[in-house]
Design an enzyme around this catalytic site. Structure first.
Site, PDB file in Angstrom:
ATOM      1  N   SER A 126       0.823  -1.209   0.000  1.00  0.00           N
ATOM      2  CA  SER A 126       0.000   0.000   0.000  1.00  0.00           C
ATOM      3  C   SER A 126       0.853   1.254   0.000  1.00  0.00           C
ATOM      4  O   SER A 126       2.071   1.218   0.231  1.00  0.00           O
ATOM      5  CB  SER A 126      -0.938   0.032   1.215  1.00  0.00           C
ATOM      6  OG  SER A 126      -0.293   0.589   2.342  1.00  0.00           O
ATOM      7  N   VAL A 127       0.185   2.379  -0.207  1.00  0.00           N
ATOM      8  CA  VAL A 127       0.830   3.689  -0.181  1.00  0.00           C
ATOM      9  C   VAL A 127       1.430   3.988   1.190  1.00  0.00           C
ATOM     10  O   VAL A 127       2.353   4.796   1.315  1.00  0.00           O
ATOM     11  CB  VAL A 127      -0.203   4.777  -0.569  1.00  0.00           C
ATOM     12  CG1 VAL A 127      -1.286   4.918   0.501  1.00  0.00           C
ATOM     13  CG2 VAL A 127       0.459   6.116  -0.842  1.00  0.00           C
ATOM     14  N   LYS A 128       0.930   3.329   2.229  1.00  0.00           N
ATOM     15  CA  LYS A 128       1.369   3.620   3.589  1.00  0.00           C
ATOM     16  C   LYS A 128       2.806   3.175   3.866  1.00  0.00           C
ATOM     17  O   LYS A 128       3.389   3.572   4.883  1.00  0.00           O
ATOM     18  CB  LYS A 128       0.415   2.968   4.591  1.00  0.00           C
ATOM     19  CG  LYS A 128      -1.004   3.512   4.542  1.00  0.00           C
ATOM     20  CD  LYS A 128      -1.081   4.966   4.961  1.00  0.00           C
ATOM     21  CE  LYS A 128      -2.528   5.410   5.134  1.00  0.00           C
ATOM     22  NZ  LYS A 128      -2.634   6.767   5.672  1.00  0.00           N
ATOM     23  N   ASP A 129       3.386   2.356   2.981  1.00  0.00           N
ATOM     24  CA  ASP A 129       4.801   2.014   3.144  1.00  0.00           C
ATOM     25  C   ASP A 129       5.658   3.277   3.151  1.00  0.00           C
ATOM     26  O   ASP A 129       6.670   3.362   3.850  1.00  0.00           O
ATOM     27  CB  ASP A 129       5.271   1.115   1.994  1.00  0.00           C
ATOM     28  CG  ASP A 129       4.710  -0.289   2.071  1.00  0.00           C
ATOM     29  OD1 ASP A 129       3.922  -0.572   2.993  1.00  0.00           O
ATOM     30  OD2 ASP A 129       5.063  -1.105   1.196  1.00  0.00           O
ATOM     31  N   ALA A 142       5.410   4.983   6.570  1.00  0.00           N
ATOM     32  CA  ALA A 142       5.992   4.133   7.614  1.00  0.00           C
ATOM     33  C   ALA A 142       7.504   4.318   7.650  1.00  0.00           C
ATOM     34  O   ALA A 142       8.101   4.553   8.713  1.00  0.00           O
ATOM     35  CB  ALA A 142       5.632   2.672   7.364  1.00  0.00           C
TER      36      ALA A 142
END
Length: 456
Positions: free
Chosen positions: A42-45, A48
């Protein structure tokens, strides 16, 4: 050798793919930024890695530290992936609305997962943010990444997502479309694109119909990882500091039905297996593109993969149960049974704040239980809190278990079972063998109540 030192070095640099079949009839090209091709899915990598690197630089994360976060799933996966590379322990607090696949993935990375009720107001001790703050405070060596208010959330997109889009389109992008959750993706990307284009790029927020960001009431919705839900008991509605609303030029409000069906359509027509919030964004992008011409260029961000929603968005049974799909057989559907009920009588109910005495007056002559709701109609399925019956309330009054002035919500029985309007009629008939009434759902909303009397 063409190699990288660790998996986190593969974060970012995702492809920009032209949408072809779902854009038929449009002269404006629409390109999708495929963020599920990040190594964590996901884009959240991106955020993070950004938040962890900042915490390490400031000495907040050291060997043996624990990362704590409130997450709907994707940020947790990104953090868990980075933590696995660097030897940190993880504790994630996740709402029960999140898919089972997300919880399973987090545990597969070795994270501890605490599941909390999603239908509680901000500030409630069981709210995911409250629990994450408490866990961080009570855990020695813990660091709360706090994606909602961490400046390195939008900064990750200012440094990577925005520049990638500008480079990939040779500076031709005219419109950028993305959902708003924590607000970091749209804020950081928009800030970069507006700066580099000298304000030429228009930024469009894609938001669930009832989300607060685009002016909705904040009532529940079914698409995950996007929008802003506001519980009716919320006293102070806190928006994420990661979100700068001044960077969003306009919003497109998208229904659950459009979002979920478009996500399924993207898999079958474009080969893009994406989550429901990507469906939200693509619906918005197609609306925007329909107003534009061949000299414009729309980029829409697809935040995550559909693989973590196989038990929901891509499960026909789940979609039918909530009234988003019709069954494919020839027999009658539940909606055909509901047609037998006069429109004014289709959804008898009482609000949970109504005093017991008023509820009894409203239920006079009603021989069956009725739903107790937390909001005015049209009621979304999660807003059916339980049920009451005249007989049950009278019994409580007679035994001293209730006072006439008590809110009826203090004396709830179990909610009635629910069936989708498009399910086979036999599903409702079977449910009525065990229950006196069933709620009929259309697009996730409670549109009617069937009783045994109705189906005789």
């Amino acid at each position: 050798m063409d190699v990288i030192d660790s998996l986190v070095d593969a974060v970012g640099r995702t492809p920009l793919v032209r949408l072809n079949r779902v854009t038929e009839g449009l002269s404006c090209p629409v390109y999708a930024k495929v963020e599920y091709l990040n190594p964590g899915g996901s884009v959240k990598d991106r955020i993070a890695l950004s938040m962890v690197e900042d915490a390490e630089a400031r000495g907040l994360l050291r060997p043996g530290s624990t990362i704590v976060e409130a997450t709907s799933g994707n940020t947790g996966v990104g953090l868990a992936m980075v933590a696995a590379q660097r030897g940190y322990r993880c504790v994630f607090v996740i709402p029960d609305k999140s898919s089972a696949e997300k919880i399973a993935v987090l545990r597969a990375y070795g994270a501890e997962v605490l599941v909390c009720p999603g239908n509680v107001p901000i500030g409630h001790p069981e709210h995911v943010r409250s629990v994450s703050e408490r866990v961080a405070a009570e855990t020695p060596g813990a660091w709360l990444s706090d994606q909602y208010n961490n400046a390195f959330n939008p900064l990750a997109h200012y440094r990577s997502t925005g520049p990638e889009i500008w480079r990939q389109t040779d500076g031709r992008v005219t419109h950028f479309v993305a959902g708003v959750g924590t607000g970091g993706t749209i804020t950081g990307t928009a800030r970069y694109l507006k700066e580099v284009s000298q304000g030429r790029v228009t930024v469009v927020g894609a938001d669930p119909e009832s989300s607060v960001y685009a002016g909705g009431e904040g009532r529940p919705y079914f698409v995950e990882s996007v929008g802003h839900f506001r519980h009716p008991e919320t006293t102070e509605d806190l928006w994420p500091e990661a979100y700068d609303q001044d960077l969003v030029d306009l919003f497109e409000r998208v229904s659950d039905r459009e979002s979920l069906l478009t996500a399924r359509d993207l898999a079958r027509r474009e080969g893009l297996l994406v989550g429901g919030s990507a469906g939200t964004a693509v619906v918005a992008a197609l609306r925007v593109a329909a107003r534009l011409g061949p000299d414009d260029l729309v980029v829409v961000l697809l935040p995550d993969s559909g693989r973590i929603y196989l038990s929901k968005v891509f499960d026909d049974g789940w979609m039918r149960h909530y009234g988003f799909l019709d069954h494919e057989g020839d027999g009658p559907a539940v909606r055909d049974l509901l047609e037998r009920v006069p429109p004014r009588d289709r959804f008898p109910h009482v609000h949970r704040a109504v005093p017991v005495r008023e509820a009894l007056e409203a239920l006079d002559g009603v021989p069956h239980p009725v739903p107790v709701v937390t909001a005015k109609p049209p009621v979304v399925a999660p807003e059916v809190a339980g049920s009451v019956s005249a007989a049950g309330l009278r019994r409580l009054l007679e035994t001293g278990g209730a006072d006439p002035s008590d809110p009826v919500g203090a004396h709830l029985e179990a909610p009635p079972p629910a069936v989708g309007a498009g399910e086979p009629a036999d599903v409702a008939l079977d449910a009525l063998k065990a229950a006196e009434v069933v709620v009929v759902l259309v697009d996730g909303r409670a549109e009617g109540l069937l009783t045994r009397e109705h189906v005789r």
